[in-house]
Design an enzyme around this catalytic site. Structure first.
Site, PDB file in Angstrom:
ATOM      1  N   GLN A   1       0.827  -1.202   0.000  1.00  0.00           N
ATOM      2  CA  GLN A   1       0.000   0.000   0.000  1.00  0.00           C
ATOM      3  C   GLN A   1       0.863   1.254   0.000  1.00  0.00           C
ATOM      4  OE1 GLN A   1      -2.986  -1.802   3.191  1.00  0.00           O
ATOM      5  NE2 GLN A   1      -3.687   0.186   2.486  1.00  0.00           N
TER       6      GLN A   1
ATOM      7  N   SER B   1       5.186  -5.775   2.900  1.00  0.00           N
ATOM      8  CA  SER B   1       3.883  -5.820   3.561  1.00  0.00           C
ATOM      9  C   SER B   1       2.879  -6.583   2.684  1.00  0.00           C
ATOM     10  CB  SER B   1       3.407  -4.396   3.872  1.00  0.00           C
ATOM     11  OG  SER B   1       2.241  -4.404   4.649  1.00  0.00           O
ATOM     12  N   LEU B   2       1.840  -5.919   2.199  1.00  0.00           N
ATOM     13  CA  LEU B   2       0.870  -6.568   1.312  1.00  0.00           C
ATOM     14  C   LEU B   2       1.565  -7.250   0.144  1.00  0.00           C
ATOM     15  CD1 LEU B   2      -2.049  -6.933   0.076  1.00  0.00           C
ATOM     16  CD2 LEU B   2      -1.552  -4.785  -1.132  1.00  0.00           C
TER      17      LEU B   2
ATOM     18  N   HIS C   1       0.931  -3.123  11.178  1.00  0.00           N
ATOM     19  CA  HIS C   1       2.128  -3.796  11.692  1.00  0.00           C
ATOM     20  C   HIS C   1       2.432  -3.461  13.151  1.00  0.00           C
ATOM     21  CE1 HIS C   1       2.708  -5.268   7.689  1.00  0.00           C
ATOM     22  NE2 HIS C   1       2.693  -4.033   7.223  1.00  0.00           N
TER      23      HIS C   1
ATOM     24  N   GLN D   1       2.930 -11.190  10.314  1.00  0.00           N
ATOM     25  CA  GLN D   1       3.332  -9.957   9.639  1.00  0.00           C
ATOM     26  C   GLN D   1       2.362  -8.812   9.920  1.00  0.00           C
ATOM     27  OE1 GLN D   1       1.862  -8.215   6.242  1.00  0.00           O
ATOM     28  NE2 GLN D   1       3.220  -9.453   4.962  1.00  0.00           N
TER      29      GLN D   1
ATOM     30  N   ARG E   1      -8.272  -9.228   4.572  1.00  0.00           N
ATOM     31  CA  ARG E   1      -7.200  -8.631   5.375  1.00  0.00           C
ATOM     32  C   ARG E   1      -7.426  -7.136   5.555  1.00  0.00           C
ATOM     33  NH1 ARG E   1      -1.997  -6.315   4.106  1.00  0.00           N
ATOM     34  NH2 ARG E   1      -0.288  -6.985   5.472  1.00  0.00           N
TER      35      ARG E   1
END
Length: 313
Positions: free
Chosen positions: A10, A91-92, A200, A248, A116
């Site tokens: 993102q 991340s994503l 996170h 994560q 998610r």
């Protein structure tokens, strides 16, 4: 060259992204159409026309960025790109890497990242969470700045993006106090990011548990190529993948460590697949060796350049 392919998360999205590539490469639109069939709405129309606020909604952004990364990967591979030696995602983007490494089907990943995004937004009410970027301090100084002002709330270092660039997240008030503390410690810049989900951070632990339940029924396979977890080694089994993508959600993204780990294991070329050049910019700050080639693919010109580099390697 030993090739590492990386995928953004993102923050790299924008209205109109990948339009030029889609005009020449039907695989782009086909990938978004595949995602739309899972989502129940026209993802490509949202990406091309907005509104921007809707595209930036976490639940919408995550499928959009997943589809963008997979689309660029498919186009590049179809055009004759070499096989990678390793993959990773920020991340994503870790979900994108797992799809491209054939550990997770694209359709299952679309549903998973939509879920998610939803549980991340629901974990912390709007306005109660925040994220901020701090530039120009050592990691230890940022960590200390957070610890000093927490006062019973959560404020943590969550994205170790590159030397001198660290993102913090947690309760909005505590993040504000940490920004002031970081400035007092000499940060070059300390600014709030336009997001309300404290990604996170430990505030996302409940979201991680809900994601764990969702993924329990999702088929996973060992990846075709090594996928580097975010500073935690490599994915080597379906169960390891489940553990990592759940952990994560409420654990720091250690991108600096991930890039250095891939280079230590032989990567001599890093290619970013997806809109923007965020990771390529970070990678250049992490590794300043000019012999490590770094490129981003998002349009016809950058695709041609990446393919030309592969041919001459």
């Amino acid at each position: 060259m030993s090739l590492a392919v990386v995928f953004p998360g993102q923050g790299s999205q924008s209205v109109g992204m990948l339009a030029a590539l889609a005009a020449e490469q039907p695989l782009v639109r086909a990938t978004f159409d595949e995602a739309s069939a899972v989502l129940g709405y026209d993802l490509w129309a949202l990406v091309q026309s907005g509104p921007e606020a809707e595209l930036n909604s976490t639940e919408r952004t995550q499928p959009a960025m997943l589809a963008a990364g997979v689309a660029v990967w498919r186009v590049w591979r179809a055009a004759g790109a070499p096989e990678p030696a390793m993959l990773a995602g920020h991340s994503l983007g870790e979900f994108t890497a797992l799809v491209c490494a054939e550990a997770l089907s694209f359709r299952d990943a679309v549903a998973a990242v939509q879920f998610r995004g939803r549980v991340m937004q629901e974990a912390v009410p709007a306005g109660e969470g925040a994220m901020a970027a701090i530039l120009g301090l050592e990691d230890a100084d940022v960590e200390a700045a957070c610890a000093e002002v927490a006062a019973g709330q959560v404020v943590e270092a969550v994205n170790y993006n590159s030397p001198g660039q660290l993102v913090i997240a947690g309760h909005a008030a505590a993040v504000g106090r940490a920004l002031d503390n970081a400035k007092a410690r000499g940060a070059k810049r300390a600014l709030l990011l336009p997001v309300s989900v404290p990604a996170h951070s430990s505030l996302l632990l409940p979201a991680g548990e809900r994601l764990r339940e969702h993924l329990a029924a999702v088929p996973l396979s060992p990846p075709r190529w090594p996928v580097y977890a975010l500073g935690l080694g490599r994915h080597d089994s379906a169960e390891a993948i489940r553990r990592q993508v759940v952990a994560q959600l409420s654990s720091p993204v250690r991108w600096t460590d991930t890039v250095r780990d891939m280079i230590a294991h032989g990567a001599t070329r890093l290619v970013e697949c997806g809109p923007g050049k965020v990771l390529t910019s970070l990678n250049r700050r992490i590794e300043r060796n000019r012999e490590i080639a770094m490129q981003a693919i998002e349009d016809p010109a950058s695709l041609a350049a990446a393919l030309s580099t592969g041919e001459s390697a």
